[in-house]
Design a protein around this motif. Structure first.
Motif, PDB file in Angstrom:
ATOM      1  N   SER A 126       0.840  -1.197   0.000  1.00 40.32           N
ATOM      2  CA  SER A 126       0.000   0.000   0.000  1.00 40.32           C
ATOM      3  C   SER A 126       0.878   1.252   0.000  1.00 40.32           C
ATOM      4  CB  SER A 126      -0.901   0.003   1.227  1.00 40.32           C
ATOM      5  OG  SER A 126      -0.136   0.205   2.405  1.00 40.32           O
ATOM      6  N   ASP A 127       0.255   2.381  -0.301  1.00 37.11           N
ATOM      7  CA  ASP A 127       0.993   3.648  -0.277  1.00 37.11           C
ATOM      8  C   ASP A 127       1.526   3.939   1.126  1.00 37.11           C
ATOM      9  OD1 ASP A 127       0.477   3.998  -2.950  1.00 37.11           O
ATOM     10  OD2 ASP A 127      -1.238   5.348  -2.644  1.00 37.11           O
ATOM     11  N   ASP A 128       0.710   3.628   2.144  1.00 35.63           N
ATOM     12  CA  ASP A 128       1.145   3.863   3.533  1.00 35.63           C
ATOM     13  C   ASP A 128       2.356   2.995   3.877  1.00 35.63           C
ATOM     14  OD1 ASP A 128      -0.792   5.740   3.975  1.00 35.63           O
ATOM     15  OD2 ASP A 128      -2.174   4.381   5.013  1.00 35.63           O
ATOM     16  N   GLN A 129       2.321   1.734   3.451  1.00 32.09           N
ATOM     17  CA  GLN A 129       3.445   0.840   3.729  1.00 32.09           C
ATOM     18  C   GLN A 129       4.705   1.323   3.020  1.00 32.09           C
ATOM     19  OE1 GLN A 129       1.607  -2.871   2.471  1.00 32.09           O
ATOM     20  NE2 GLN A 129       1.606  -3.627   4.583  1.00 32.09           N
ATOM     21  N   CYS A 138       5.445   4.356   2.127  1.00 30.02           N
ATOM     22  CA  CYS A 138       5.902   5.570   2.819  1.00 30.02           C
ATOM     23  C   CYS A 138       6.657   5.212   4.097  1.00 30.02           C
ATOM     24  CB  CYS A 138       4.710   6.461   3.125  1.00 30.02           C
ATOM     25  SG  CYS A 138       5.132   8.021   3.936  1.00 30.02           S
ATOM     26  N   THR A 139       6.113   4.256   4.857  1.00 25.57           N
ATOM     27  CA  THR A 139       6.763   3.838   6.102  1.00 25.57           C
ATOM     28  C   THR A 139       8.097   3.170   5.823  1.00 25.57           C
ATOM     29  OG1 THR A 139       4.611   3.513   7.160  1.00 25.57           O
ATOM     30  CG2 THR A 139       6.508   2.454   8.194  1.00 25.57           C
ATOM     31  N   LYS A 149      10.747   5.648   5.099  1.00 21.13           N
ATOM     32  CA  LYS A 149      11.219   6.292   6.331  1.00 21.13           C
ATOM     33  C   LYS A 149      12.183   5.384   7.090  1.00 21.13           C
ATOM     34  CE  LYS A 149       7.175   9.252   7.095  1.00 21.13           C
ATOM     35  NZ  LYS A 149       6.001   9.515   7.972  1.00 21.13           N
ATOM     36  N   ASP A 185      -0.768  -5.705   9.042  1.00 13.63           N
ATOM     37  CA  ASP A 185       0.009  -5.058   7.987  1.00 13.63           C
ATOM     38  C   ASP A 185       0.373  -3.617   8.292  1.00 13.63           C
ATOM     39  OD1 ASP A 185      -2.763  -4.551   7.764  1.00 13.63           O
ATOM     40  OD2 ASP A 185      -2.567  -3.948   5.681  1.00 13.63           O
ATOM     41  N   ASP A 186      -0.103  -3.064   9.419  1.00 15.11           N
ATOM     42  CA  ASP A 186       0.361  -1.749   9.837  1.00 15.11           C
ATOM     43  C   ASP A 186       1.650  -1.846  10.657  1.00 15.11           C
ATOM     44  OD1 ASP A 186      -1.226  -3.060  11.712  1.00 15.11           O
ATOM     45  OD2 ASP A 186      -1.960  -1.222  12.645  1.00 15.11           O
ATOM     46  N   TYR A 241       5.282  -5.830   6.828  1.00 20.75           N
ATOM     47  CA  TYR A 241       5.041  -5.973   5.391  1.00 20.75           C
ATOM     48  C   TYR A 241       5.424  -7.383   4.974  1.00 20.75           C
ATOM     49  CZ  TYR A 241       5.483  -5.512   0.344  1.00 20.75           C
ATOM     50  OH  TYR A 241       5.351  -5.697  -1.009  1.00 20.75           O
ATOM     51  N   ARG A 259       7.838  -0.959  12.293  1.00 17.42           N
ATOM     52  CA  ARG A 259       7.913  -0.098  13.465  1.00 17.42           C
ATOM     53  C   ARG A 259       8.956  -0.551  14.486  1.00 17.42           C
ATOM     54  NH1 ARG A 259       1.667   1.311  15.245  1.00 17.42           N
ATOM     55  NH2 ARG A 259       0.735   1.399  13.169  1.00 17.42           N
ATOM     56  N   HIS A 285      -7.672  -6.622   7.825  1.00 14.60           N
ATOM     57  CA  HIS A 285      -6.268  -6.976   7.667  1.00 14.60           C
ATOM     58  C   HIS A 285      -6.132  -8.162   6.712  1.00 14.60           C
ATOM     59  CE1 HIS A 285      -4.582  -4.262  10.688  1.00 14.60           C
ATOM     60  NE2 HIS A 285      -5.684  -4.498  11.383  1.00 14.60           N
TER      61      HIS A 285
END
Length: 409
Positions: A2-5, A7-8, A11, A241-242, A245, A271, A299
């Protein structure tokens, strides 16, 4: 991804060289600023278990000493143990994921959770406990073994949830049945992990304990158990998945495989502070299940594990995984859940013997053995030597299954 994954992950990669001496060395010739897409990410080298062993004892640590509050370790039974340091945030994140597991399994704050996996350096027991306490349930932290005490506490404290390995859950189920206590226990649910288990074993545990079963997944290198669990629909394992990955790769080429295709699971932590891992090869074989689950959980899911790349054996030129043996045996009437496999090499020939338990008497065993032989030949393409034994004749263990093909999940 995903786009959020993505992006993370970007980072994480921005600071991984600065924080982690392990990845500073591993990625020394790679410009991580050029990792901008999923395809770019898939060009990064995979991380394997032997590298983590070479980093013993604390080469994976990615924060200063004052931020480390705990360490856990793999068993080291097959080599140098892997030491994983945890920050306070890592411990809290793990508890959050584990609480989700209890929630998805329908456990409430009035349940009484009996925990039988081991405590100490191993991640299991303390993970089950932290998640249950965060959820507000009563914890009975038994730890492994001492079956008499386990059953006594189960009866006296009216435990409603059992946390165990599949082999120990089966041992408890058999002992409770032998003692005629099935109608006296109060168990409703069982969260089972650490070892791969087949459908017949699953059905025996569920039937004899009178519980709903949930497959819980995890590994020491990635927090521990609690990074995923099955739901009431038993249609795979939901993973968080938050926090993580998941990729599926071809175990031989390392090529990324599409959803629905069976391959090796690769995990990246999103994280984790103490010991972040990028593209870690689990050697577990599964697939990502596409689409939404009927349970409504948002999820994503992986399928139940079929084995490990390092569990594969070659017999008469044919690659065989534990999951194939389970699939064959569950389709033959009269075969129980417990089996052992022995592979010998005599006079230049491979001989694969399958010992399996059955409730049938002597007069029917020859026919069952013939059915196992024929079915295995038809399904797998290998002629085996089947040997039927009585229920309970194969070895049991309070701490670990004695099957030749053991696995975690």
């Amino acid at each position: 991804m995903s786009d959020d994954q993505l992006c993370t992950i970007k980072k994480v990669l921005d600071s991984i060289k600065e924080k982690s001496p392990f990845y500073n060395k591993k990625y020394k010739d790679i410009d991580l600023n050029k990792i901008c897409t999923k395809e770019d990410f898939e060009t990064l080298p995979l991380t394997d278990k032997w590298e983590l062993r070479d980093a013993y004892p604390l080469g994976l640590q990615a924060v200063s000493d004052e931020k480390i509050v705990r360490i856990h370790s793999s068993s080291g039974t097959t080599g140098t143990p892997i030491i994983i340091p945890y920050t306070a945030k890592d411990v809290e994140d793990w508890a959050v994921m584990f609480e989700r597991c209890y929630e998805l399994a329908g456990v409430s704050n009035i349940d009484r959770v009996q925990i039988t996996p081991g405590y100490g350096l191993w991640t299991a027991g303390i993970g089950f406990q932290a998640g249950a306490e965060k959820h507000g349930a009563m914890v009975i932290p038994m730890g492994p073994g001492n079956t008499d005490k386990q059953i006594q506490m189960m009866l006296d404290l009216k435990s409603t949830v059992l946390c165990a390995t599949s082999s120990y859950a089966l041992l408890l189920a058999e002992e409770i049945t032998r003692r005629g206590l099935n109608d006296k226990i109060h168990l409703e649910r069982a969260l089972i992990g650490s070892e791969r288990w087949g459908e017949k074993m699953r059905n025996r545990i569920a039937s004899e304990l009178g519980v709903k079963l949930y497959d819980i997944y995890g590994l020491t290198e990635i927090y521990g158990p609690g990074i995923g669990i099955s739901c009431d629909y038993a249609s795979g394992i939901h993973y968080w998945d938050d926090f993580l990955y998941f990729e599926i790769i071809d175990p031989e080429t390392g090529e990324a495989l599409p959803d629905g295709k069976i391959g090796e699971l690769v995990i990246t932590t999103l994280r984790k502070e103490g010991a972040p891992l990028i593209r870690y090869r689990t050697h577990d074989l599964t697939r990502i299940i596409p689409g939404k689950c009927l349970c409504g959980c948002s999820h994503p899911r992986i399928d139940i594990l079929i084995g490990r790349t390092d569990d594969m054996v070659k017999v008469k030129g044919v690659n065989i995984f534990p999951g194939q043996i389970d699939e064959v045996l569950k389709e033959v009437d009269g075969v129980s859940s417990e089996y052992q496999v022995m592979i010998d090499h005599l006079n230049g020939k491979d001989i694969m013997t399958i010992f399996f338990e059955t409730e049938c008497d002597e007069s029917k065993r020859e026919n069952i053995e013939m059915n196992v032989r024929n079915h295995f030949k038809e399904r797998v393409g290998v002629t085996v030597v089947p040997k039927a034994v009585y229920i309970g004749d194969l070895p049991r263990s309070e701490k670990k299954s004695n099957r030749i093909f053991d696995n975690r999940y």
